[in-house]
Design a protein around this motif. Structure first.
Motif, PDB file in Angstrom:
ATOM      1  N   LYS A 282       0.736  -1.405  -0.053  1.00 24.38           N
ATOM      2  CA  LYS A 282      -0.081   0.013   0.010  1.00 24.38           C
ATOM      3  C   LYS A 282       0.944   1.394  -0.115  1.00 24.38           C
ATOM      4  O   LYS A 282       0.661   2.156  -0.712  1.00 24.38           O
ATOM      5  CB  LYS A 282      -0.797  -0.015   1.328  1.00 24.38           C
ATOM      6  CG  LYS A 282      -2.096  -0.890   1.264  1.00 24.38           C
ATOM      7  CD  LYS A 282      -2.937  -0.788   2.493  1.00 24.38           C
ATOM      8  CE  LYS A 282      -4.140  -1.878   2.386  1.00 24.38           C
ATOM      9  NZ  LYS A 282      -4.818  -1.685   3.698  1.00 24.38           N
ATOM     10  N   LYS A 283       1.780   1.235   0.723  1.00 25.28           N
ATOM     11  CA  LYS A 283       2.915   2.174   0.930  1.00 25.28           C
ATOM     12  C   LYS A 283       3.461   2.748  -0.491  1.00 25.28           C
ATOM     13  O   LYS A 283       3.584   3.960  -0.899  1.00 25.28           O
ATOM     14  CB  LYS A 283       4.059   2.101   1.903  1.00 25.28           C
ATOM     15  CG  LYS A 283       4.670   3.439   2.180  1.00 25.28           C
ATOM     16  CD  LYS A 283       5.746   2.884   3.494  1.00 25.28           C
ATOM     17  CE  LYS A 283       6.718   3.947   3.337  1.00 25.28           C
ATOM     18  NZ  LYS A 283       7.802   3.898   4.393  1.00 25.28           N
ATOM     19  N   ASP A 284       4.135   1.471  -1.029  1.00 22.74           N
ATOM     20  CA  ASP A 284       4.701   1.585  -2.508  1.00 22.74           C
ATOM     21  C   ASP A 284       3.696   2.318  -3.366  1.00 22.74           C
ATOM     22  O   ASP A 284       3.785   3.131  -4.300  1.00 22.74           O
ATOM     23  CB  ASP A 284       5.160   0.447  -2.896  1.00 22.74           C
ATOM     24  CG  ASP A 284       6.426   0.113  -2.113  1.00 22.74           C
ATOM     25  OD1 ASP A 284       7.093   0.778  -1.401  1.00 22.74           O
ATOM     26  OD2 ASP A 284       6.945  -1.052  -2.183  1.00 22.74           O
ATOM     27  N   LEU A 285       2.469   1.565  -3.446  1.00 24.05           N
ATOM     28  CA  LEU A 285       1.294   1.993  -4.412  1.00 24.05           C
ATOM     29  C   LEU A 285       1.000   3.542  -4.207  1.00 24.05           C
ATOM     30  O   LEU A 285       0.914   4.257  -5.158  1.00 24.05           O
ATOM     31  CB  LEU A 285       0.024   1.102  -4.249  1.00 24.05           C
ATOM     32  CG  LEU A 285      -0.970   1.330  -5.236  1.00 24.05           C
ATOM     33  CD1 LEU A 285      -0.470   1.032  -6.598  1.00 24.05           C
ATOM     34  CD2 LEU A 285      -2.160   0.494  -4.797  1.00 24.05           C
ATOM     35  N   GLU A 286       0.729   4.041  -3.026  1.00 25.61           N
ATOM     36  CA  GLU A 286       0.542   5.455  -2.548  1.00 25.61           C
ATOM     37  C   GLU A 286       1.785   6.319  -3.182  1.00 25.61           C
ATOM     38  O   GLU A 286       1.487   7.377  -3.760  1.00 25.61           O
ATOM     39  CB  GLU A 286       0.251   5.568  -1.283  1.00 25.61           C
ATOM     40  CG  GLU A 286      -1.001   5.036  -0.753  1.00 25.61           C
ATOM     41  CD  GLU A 286      -1.084   5.054   0.646  1.00 25.61           C
ATOM     42  OE1 GLU A 286       0.043   5.491   1.628  1.00 25.61           O
ATOM     43  OE2 GLU A 286      -2.045   4.769   1.506  1.00 25.61           O
ATOM     44  N   GLU A 287       3.074   5.770  -3.070  1.00 26.00           N
ATOM     45  CA  GLU A 287       4.182   6.653  -3.412  1.00 26.00           C
ATOM     46  C   GLU A 287       3.936   6.872  -5.078  1.00 26.00           C
ATOM     47  O   GLU A 287       4.367   7.816  -5.614  1.00 26.00           O
ATOM     48  CB  GLU A 287       5.592   6.095  -3.100  1.00 26.00           C
ATOM     49  CG  GLU A 287       5.757   6.169  -1.715  1.00 26.00           C
ATOM     50  CD  GLU A 287       6.925   5.722  -1.314  1.00 26.00           C
ATOM     51  OE1 GLU A 287       7.554   4.757  -1.936  1.00 26.00           O
ATOM     52  OE2 GLU A 287       7.181   5.620  -0.062  1.00 26.00           O
ATOM     53  N   LYS A 288       3.719   5.641  -5.603  1.00 26.45           N
ATOM     54  CA  LYS A 288       3.424   5.562  -7.230  1.00 26.45           C
ATOM     55  C   LYS A 288       2.431   6.529  -7.559  1.00 26.45           C
ATOM     56  O   LYS A 288       2.682   7.263  -8.673  1.00 26.45           O
ATOM     57  CB  LYS A 288       3.538   4.265  -7.729  1.00 26.45           C
ATOM     58  CG  LYS A 288       4.722   3.058  -7.477  1.00 26.45           C
ATOM     59  CD  LYS A 288       5.733   3.879  -8.221  1.00 26.45           C
ATOM     60  CE  LYS A 288       7.150   2.919  -8.233  1.00 26.45           C
ATOM     61  NZ  LYS A 288       8.119   3.341  -8.823  1.00 26.45           N
ATOM     62  N   VAL A 289       1.478   6.417  -6.829  1.00 27.86           N
ATOM     63  CA  VAL A 289       0.240   7.212  -7.384  1.00 27.86           C
ATOM     64  C   VAL A 289       0.580   8.652  -7.194  1.00 27.86           C
ATOM     65  O   VAL A 289       0.097   9.504  -8.090  1.00 27.86           O
ATOM     66  CB  VAL A 289      -1.103   6.936  -6.404  1.00 27.86           C
ATOM     67  CG1 VAL A 289      -2.177   7.777  -6.541  1.00 27.86           C
ATOM     68  CG2 VAL A 289      -1.413   5.462  -6.832  1.00 27.86           C
ATOM     69  N   THR A 290       1.100   9.073  -6.016  1.00 30.59           N
ATOM     70  CA  THR A 290       1.516  10.344  -5.883  1.00 30.59           C
ATOM     71  C   THR A 290       2.495  10.959  -6.869  1.00 30.59           C
ATOM     72  O   THR A 290       2.307  12.162  -7.357  1.00 30.59           O
ATOM     73  CB  THR A 290       2.300  10.380  -4.367  1.00 30.59           C
ATOM     74  OG1 THR A 290       1.504  10.174  -3.489  1.00 30.59           O
ATOM     75  CG2 THR A 290       2.687  11.956  -4.162  1.00 30.59           C
TER      76      THR A 290
END
Length: 153
Positions: A83-91
């Motif tokens: 989730k953290k990696d995904l949030e970083e990619k989305v950001t």
């Protein structure tokens, strides 16, 4: 705590049951015969073997439960990291889209500015031509009056 879908988040470790008499054998009274005494010794050995087997199974089950709980914690950590990696990619992607939109606005703004300047310059020329036409119309009117007045004389 339960996981979505009804799966428990962890399994409580089982406590070994206290002796309920089902797997434990009691020794006979000391007044029994030798044959009965041998039977009691065999029963005691069998009881120890059954108790040892039961304890081994319980220990194995508890180890499996412990391993399962560790795996679930590991899975939860993996999901959290994902989730953290995904949030970083989305950001990161949103920032790239914002930058691209800003660049498009800049480019389109420059094109619009050039077209607006051309439009305003054209409108200014039209205004000047209209003024010249009005002056010509007034001059033509005066000329017509002069010609008309001179021809009547």
């Amino acid at each position: 705590m339960s996981h979505p879908g009804g799966i428990p988040a962890s399994i409580d470790l089982l406590e070994p049951p206290t002796g309920d008499g089902a797997t434990q054998f009691q020794q006979s009274a000391p007044t029994e015969s030798a044959a009965q005494s041998g039977l009691v010794q065999n029963s005691t050995k069998l009881g120890l073997t059954m108790q040892t087997t039961r304890e081994g199974i319980q220990e194995t089950a508890q180890q499996l439960i412990h391993d399962l709980n560790l795996k679930r914690k590991s899975d939860a950590a993996l999901i959290t990291d994902f989730k953290k990696d995904l949030e970083e990619k989305v950001t990161e992607t949103c920032k790239a889209v914002d930058l691209h939109m800003f660049q498009c606005y800049e480019r389109n703004g420059q094109i619009m500015q050039e077209k607006l300047q051309t439009l305003f310059a054209t409108l200014e020329r039209i205004h000047k031509i209209e003024q010249e036409m009005e002056q010509f119309k007034q001059a033509l009117g005066i000329f017509y009056k002069d010609i008309h007045c001179q021809s009547n004389k």
